[in-house]
Every structure is written in C-alpha cells, then in structure tokens.
Design a protein around this motif. Structure first.
Motif, PDB file in Angstrom:
ATOM      1  N   SER A  36      -2.890  -4.286   1.686  1.00 39.78           N
ATOM      2  CA  SER A  36      -1.829  -4.111   0.292  1.00 39.78           C
ATOM      3  C   SER A  36      -0.450  -3.790   0.075  1.00 39.78           C
ATOM      4  O   SER A  36      -0.191  -4.346  -0.724  1.00 39.78           O
ATOM      5  N   ASN A  37       0.003  -3.161   0.875  1.00 41.38           N
ATOM      6  CA  ASN A  37       1.553  -3.417   1.576  1.00 41.38           C
ATOM      7  C   ASN A  37       1.929  -5.055   1.251  1.00 41.38           C
ATOM      8  O   ASN A  37       3.237  -5.330   0.537  1.00 41.38           O
ATOM      9  N   ALA A  42       0.373  -7.278   0.163  1.00 34.92           N
ATOM     10  CA  ALA A  42      -0.167  -7.747  -1.626  1.00 34.92           C
ATOM     11  C   ALA A  42       0.982  -7.169  -2.560  1.00 34.92           C
ATOM     12  O   ALA A  42       1.859  -8.222  -2.706  1.00 34.92           O
ATOM     13  N   GLU A  43       1.445  -5.885  -2.060  1.00 33.26           N
ATOM     14  CA  GLU A  43       1.962  -5.915  -3.373  1.00 33.26           C
ATOM     15  C   GLU A  43       3.614  -6.624  -3.123  1.00 33.26           C
ATOM     16  O   GLU A  43       3.899  -6.916  -3.804  1.00 33.26           O
ATOM     17  N   ILE A  51      -5.880  -0.327   5.632  1.00 28.42           N
ATOM     18  CA  ILE A  51      -6.070  -0.667   4.124  1.00 28.42           C
ATOM     19  C   ILE A  51      -4.642   0.013   4.109  1.00 28.42           C
ATOM     20  O   ILE A  51      -4.015  -1.693   3.099  1.00 28.42           O
ATOM     21  N   SER A  52      -3.750  -0.004   4.488  1.00 23.83           N
ATOM     22  CA  SER A  52      -2.409   0.087   3.758  1.00 23.83           C
ATOM     23  C   SER A  52      -1.192  -1.191   3.925  1.00 23.83           C
ATOM     24  O   SER A  52      -0.791  -1.533   3.407  1.00 23.83           O
ATOM     25  N   SER A  94       4.303  -2.040   5.982  1.00 24.96           N
ATOM     26  CA  SER A  94       3.165  -2.794   6.021  1.00 24.96           C
ATOM     27  C   SER A  94       3.300  -2.451   7.451  1.00 24.96           C
ATOM     28  O   SER A  94       1.901  -2.434   8.851  1.00 24.96           O
TER      29      SER A  94
END
Length: 94
Positions: free
Chosen positions: A23-24, A26-27, A19-20, A44
């Motif tokens: 997510s990273n 995208a961030e 998931i990380s 990431s």
C-alpha cells in the motif's frame, strides 16, 4: 498454528503490516516528486521489518514451524532487496 487468542493479536498485526507494505509502495509511486516517493518507500520498508520481527515472535512462540518460518524469512529477504533497489533507483533520479 496460531491459537485463537492470537486472532486479534499477533496475526492481526502481521496482516496489517503485510497490507501496509504494498500500500505504501503504491502511494509513494503516486506522488509527484522522488522525495515524496522515497518517503513512502521508507515507510514500506519499516513495515517489512515489522513483519519480519512478527515472524520471529511467532516462531519463538512456536506458532509456526521452522520450515514455514524459513520460507517466510526468505521471501522477506527478497522483498528487502527489491525495496532497497527501488529506493536506490529513486535516490539516483532525484
């Protein structure tokens, strides 16, 4: 097949790492500067290496079959190449 006692151990860690990764990404893409974006892309990439290690551990413990390990490993290698290309792209536009 992962044993029940691994439900909150290795499988949870694998879930969190997987998931990380996006997510990273995208961030990082939501940040204002290339330097900030690259920072999150490196985080990431670290999570991707963490996930790879967890797959090795799962395979070594015979929680997953070799065929499934090879499929996952191939997908991880593809992700590494894509992520490294993304990092290199942002380094060029800095």
């Amino acid at each position: 097949m992962f044993p029940k006692e691994e439900l909150f151990g290795l499988t949870n860690q694998m879930r969190r790492a997987s998931i990380s990764i996006p997510s990273n990404i995208a961030e990082g893409c939501g940040r204002q500067t290339s330097k900030e974006t690259i920072h999150f892309l490196h985080i990431s990439r670290g999570s991707l290496y963490e996930l790879e290690t967890q797959f090795y551990l799962a395979f070594d413990q015979k929680y997953i079959e070799e065929n499934n390990f090879n499929i996952a490993f191939g997908q991880i290698e593809t992700c590494k190449k894509l992520l490294n290309g993304f990092i290199n792209y942002y380094k060029k536009i800095m």
